[in-house]
Design a protein around this motif. Structure first.
Motif, PDB file in Angstrom:
ATOM      1  N   LEU A 216     -73.041 -19.298 -29.346  1.00  0.00           N
ATOM      2  CA  LEU A 216     -71.918 -18.013 -30.142  1.00  0.00           C
ATOM      3  C   LEU A 216     -70.379 -18.256 -29.191  1.00  0.00           C
ATOM      4  CD1 LEU A 216     -71.360 -16.262 -32.019  1.00  0.00           C
ATOM      5  CD2 LEU A 216     -72.353 -14.492 -30.888  1.00  0.00           C
ATOM      6  N   GLN A 217     -70.818 -18.443 -27.978  1.00  0.00           N
ATOM      7  CA  GLN A 217     -69.272 -18.479 -27.230  1.00  0.00           C
ATOM      8  C   GLN A 217     -68.768 -19.835 -27.586  1.00  0.00           C
ATOM      9  OE1 GLN A 217     -68.418 -16.310 -24.707  1.00  0.00           O
ATOM     10  NE2 GLN A 217     -66.496 -17.471 -25.132  1.00  0.00           N
ATOM     11  N   ASP A 221     -65.122 -19.735 -29.311  1.00  0.00           N
ATOM     12  CA  ASP A 221     -64.085 -20.605 -28.560  1.00  0.00           C
ATOM     13  C   ASP A 221     -63.574 -21.542 -29.541  1.00  0.00           C
ATOM     14  OD1 ASP A 221     -64.541 -19.229 -26.118  1.00  0.00           O
ATOM     15  OD2 ASP A 221     -66.001 -20.688 -25.362  1.00  0.00           O
ATOM     16  N   ARG A 222     -64.424 -22.249 -30.395  1.00  0.00           N
ATOM     17  CA  ARG A 222     -63.480 -23.153 -31.168  1.00  0.00           C
ATOM     18  C   ARG A 222     -62.932 -22.463 -32.344  1.00  0.00           C
ATOM     19  NH1 ARG A 222     -68.205 -24.909 -32.476  1.00  0.00           N
ATOM     20  NH2 ARG A 222     -68.461 -24.091 -34.313  1.00  0.00           N
ATOM     21  N   ASP A 223     -63.377 -21.451 -32.866  1.00  0.00           N
ATOM     22  CA  ASP A 223     -62.653 -20.488 -33.808  1.00  0.00           C
ATOM     23  C   ASP A 223     -61.119 -19.911 -33.079  1.00  0.00           C
ATOM     24  OD1 ASP A 223     -64.520 -21.000 -35.604  1.00  0.00           O
ATOM     25  OD2 ASP A 223     -65.629 -19.247 -35.136  1.00  0.00           O
ATOM     26  N   HIS A 270     -64.546 -17.259 -41.356  1.00  0.00           N
ATOM     27  CA  HIS A 270     -65.409 -17.500 -40.121  1.00  0.00           C
ATOM     28  C   HIS A 270     -65.880 -16.231 -39.318  1.00  0.00           C
ATOM     29  CE1 HIS A 270     -63.733 -21.483 -40.820  1.00  0.00           C
ATOM     30  NE2 HIS A 270     -64.638 -21.933 -40.005  1.00  0.00           N
ATOM     31  N   ARG A 271     -65.573 -15.216 -39.812  1.00  0.00           N
ATOM     32  CA  ARG A 271     -65.783 -13.960 -39.028  1.00  0.00           C
ATOM     33  C   ARG A 271     -65.715 -13.689 -37.717  1.00  0.00           C
ATOM     34  NH1 ARG A 271     -71.838 -13.305 -42.145  1.00  0.00           N
ATOM     35  NH2 ARG A 271     -70.962 -13.191 -44.237  1.00  0.00           N
ATOM     36  N   GLU A 276     -67.028 -12.139 -32.195  1.00  0.00           N
ATOM     37  CA  GLU A 276     -66.518 -11.754 -30.923  1.00  0.00           C
ATOM     38  C   GLU A 276     -67.338 -10.179 -30.446  1.00  0.00           C
ATOM     39  OE1 GLU A 276     -62.436 -11.141 -31.112  1.00  0.00           O
ATOM     40  OE2 GLU A 276     -61.809 -13.407 -31.012  1.00  0.00           O
ATOM     41  N   ARG A 277     -67.472  -9.630 -31.549  1.00  0.00           N
ATOM     42  CA  ARG A 277     -68.200  -8.352 -31.042  1.00  0.00           C
ATOM     43  C   ARG A 277     -69.554  -8.532 -30.914  1.00  0.00           C
ATOM     44  NH1 ARG A 277     -64.914  -6.573 -35.556  1.00  0.00           N
ATOM     45  NH2 ARG A 277     -66.704  -6.844 -37.076  1.00  0.00           N
ATOM     46  N   ARG A 278     -70.166  -9.496 -31.744  1.00  0.00           N
ATOM     47  CA  ARG A 278     -71.811 -10.113 -31.430  1.00  0.00           C
ATOM     48  C   ARG A 278     -71.647 -10.441 -29.886  1.00  0.00           C
ATOM     49  NH1 ARG A 278     -73.633 -14.140 -35.361  1.00  0.00           N
ATOM     50  NH2 ARG A 278     -75.530 -13.900 -33.942  1.00  0.00           N
ATOM     51  N   LEU A 279     -70.516 -11.332 -29.625  1.00  0.00           N
ATOM     52  CA  LEU A 279     -70.517 -12.000 -28.209  1.00  0.00           C
ATOM     53  C   LEU A 279     -70.483 -10.972 -27.078  1.00  0.00           C
ATOM     54  CD1 LEU A 279     -70.585 -14.539 -26.650  1.00  0.00           C
ATOM     55  CD2 LEU A 279     -68.320 -14.804 -26.851  1.00  0.00           C
TER      56      LEU A 279
END
Length: 451
Positions: A216-217, A221-223, A270-271, A276-279
């Motif tokens: 997810l990171q 990071d890609r997004d 892309h949410r 970010e909240r999930r991460l």
């Protein structure tokens, strides 16, 4: 002769007679004579030795050698018994005394003069072999006592090395679990410890969560990189303003509006905010799980340390005292690594073996003595006398048997003659009665005829 002279002569006579004649006191003193006691350890006959009194000192010295050998053997057994028991104890006196008496009697048997000993090489070699083997057995505890300091240092070092190897194997075979299913390293069958709970499950869950967080990171990071690129394009494009001809006002370009819409659309599709909240939530869970895992690992490490210490304590309990076999192994190990020590050990062994075999060597290497020749002569004479006595006894027995047989035969002949005489008397008596009956019958017939 004057009365004083007569009294002096009579007193001198009494003194000489008391000195020369055997008395119970002199016999008791002779039995308590230390030299006589030492000679008794050689098995000599005092009456026969008295005929060659000049050899008494020789057998007295030989008895001292026998006694000294038994004392050395007793000291050796005392060392062996105390090492076997692990301490100095009165119980060690029992085997020490028994061993001393055994060696004393065995050496006495080995050095006891034997008739015709020089003619028999086999018994001599057998006695020498017994003495050498016995000397080797007696010498070993004394050698261990002499090199006790070096032996104990080596044994202590070996025990410490064994404990260190055991500790290393326990640590290698009981690592901190990093997954639910763990496999022990090779050769860890008897080194695996049992634990109530291990951090393996939490480690597995934490590893999975970290994998998901890393994926997810990377996505976030890609997004974010893409959004940064779009943001830069929006900022660069939106800096430029165009003038509307109808109104005369300045406005954003259509490209700026398009890029802003594209950026917004990218965030929506892309949410990025949700990711970010999930991460952030994952990072919080990872931090919490790492704290629990650290606590669990600490508990596991304490339990492992306690288990290892219990195993080491059990191993130390087996190493209470240094045994005889352990000492012998350590001594051989020391001798194998040091040539000088090897030579010293075997020289000491050879010395004690020689000391223990000394009575036999002194006896059979000192040559045949006059006492030995006299003993051989008396033995041969006794054998001859015994043979003649046996033959005489045999002749007497044969004579008694022949006399008994002759008496039996005479008795048989007498009984046979008496039986024949009795038979003849019986026949004669029957004949007489027969004749009387016939005569009586004839007389009756005559009388009847006359009538």
């Amino acid at each position: 002769m004057a009365p004083a002279a007569r009294r002096t002569a009579s007193s001198r006579t009494r003194t000489i007679s008391l000195t020369d004649s055997p008395t119970p006191y002199r016999d008791a003193f002779a039995r308590l004579d230390p030299a006589r006691r030492l000679r008794a350890l050689t098995g000599v006959d005092e009456d026969l030795l008295a005929r060659v009194g000049y050899e008494r000192s020789r057998y007295t010295a030989l008895g001292g050698v026998v006694l000294g050998t038994s004392v050395i053997a007793a000291f050796s057994m005392w060392n062996f018994a105390t090492e076997a028991l692990g301490r100095v104890s009165l119980l060690a006196v029992i085997p020490t005394v028994i061993w001393m008496l055994f060696i004393l009697n065995l050496d006495r048997w080995l050095v006891t003069p034997q008739p015709n000993a020089r003619r028999r090489v086999g018994p001599l070699l057998l006695r020498l072999l017994i003495a050498l083997v016995l000397g080797a057995v007696v010498a070993e505890p004394l050698v261990l006592r002499i090199f006790a300091t070096a032996v104990e240092e080596r044994v202590t070092g070996e025990r410490i090395a064994d404990l260190d190897r055991l500790r290393g194997n326990l640590l290698r075979c009981n690592p901190v679990p990093s997954a639910t299913q763990t496999s022990s390293p090779a050769g860890c069958g008897r080194y695996v410890l049992s634990f109530g709970a291990t951090p393996g499950g939490q480690s597995d869950e934490l590893a999975t969560l970290r994998t998901e967080s890393d994926a997810l990171q990377k996505r976030v990071d890609r997004d974010n990189d893409t959004l940064d690129t779009l943001g830069n394009e929006v900022r660069n494009e939106c800096r430029r303003l165009i003038r509307i001809a109808s109104t005369g006002l300045y406005s954003r370009t259509s490209e700026c509006l398009r890029l802003r819409a594209k950026e917004k659309d990218y965030r929506t599709t892309h949410r990025t905010g949700e990711n970010e909240r999930r991460l952030a939530a994952m990072h919080g869970r990872i931090a919490a799980m790492e704290g629990r895992l650290t606590t669990s690992r600490g508990t596991f490490l304490k339990a492992r340390a306690a288990g290892i210490e219990r195993r080491l304590a059990k191993e130390r309990a087996k190493q209470k005292e240094i045994g005889v076999l352990e000492r012998m192994g350590a001594l051989d190990g020391l001798a194998g690594k040091n040539t000088v020590l090897f030579a010293g050990i075997w020289l000491v062994r050879a010395l004690f073996v020689l000391l223990d075999a000394l009575p036999v060597l002194v006896k059979f290497l000192s040559g045949e003595s006059a006492y030995d020749r006299m003993l051989t002569s008396e033995s041969n004479s006794a054998v001859k006398i015994h043979g003649e006595q046996v033959r005489l006894t045999e002749r007497r027995a044969m004579a008694d048997i022949e006399i008994a047989q002759e008496a039996i035969e005479q008795e048989v002949r007498r009984s046979r003659a008496e039986s024949e005489a009795a038979h003849r008397e019986l026949v004669a008596t029957v004949n007489i009665r027969l004749r009387k009956a016939v005569n009586g019958l004839e007389q009756e017939l005559r009388n009847a005829s006359g009538v």
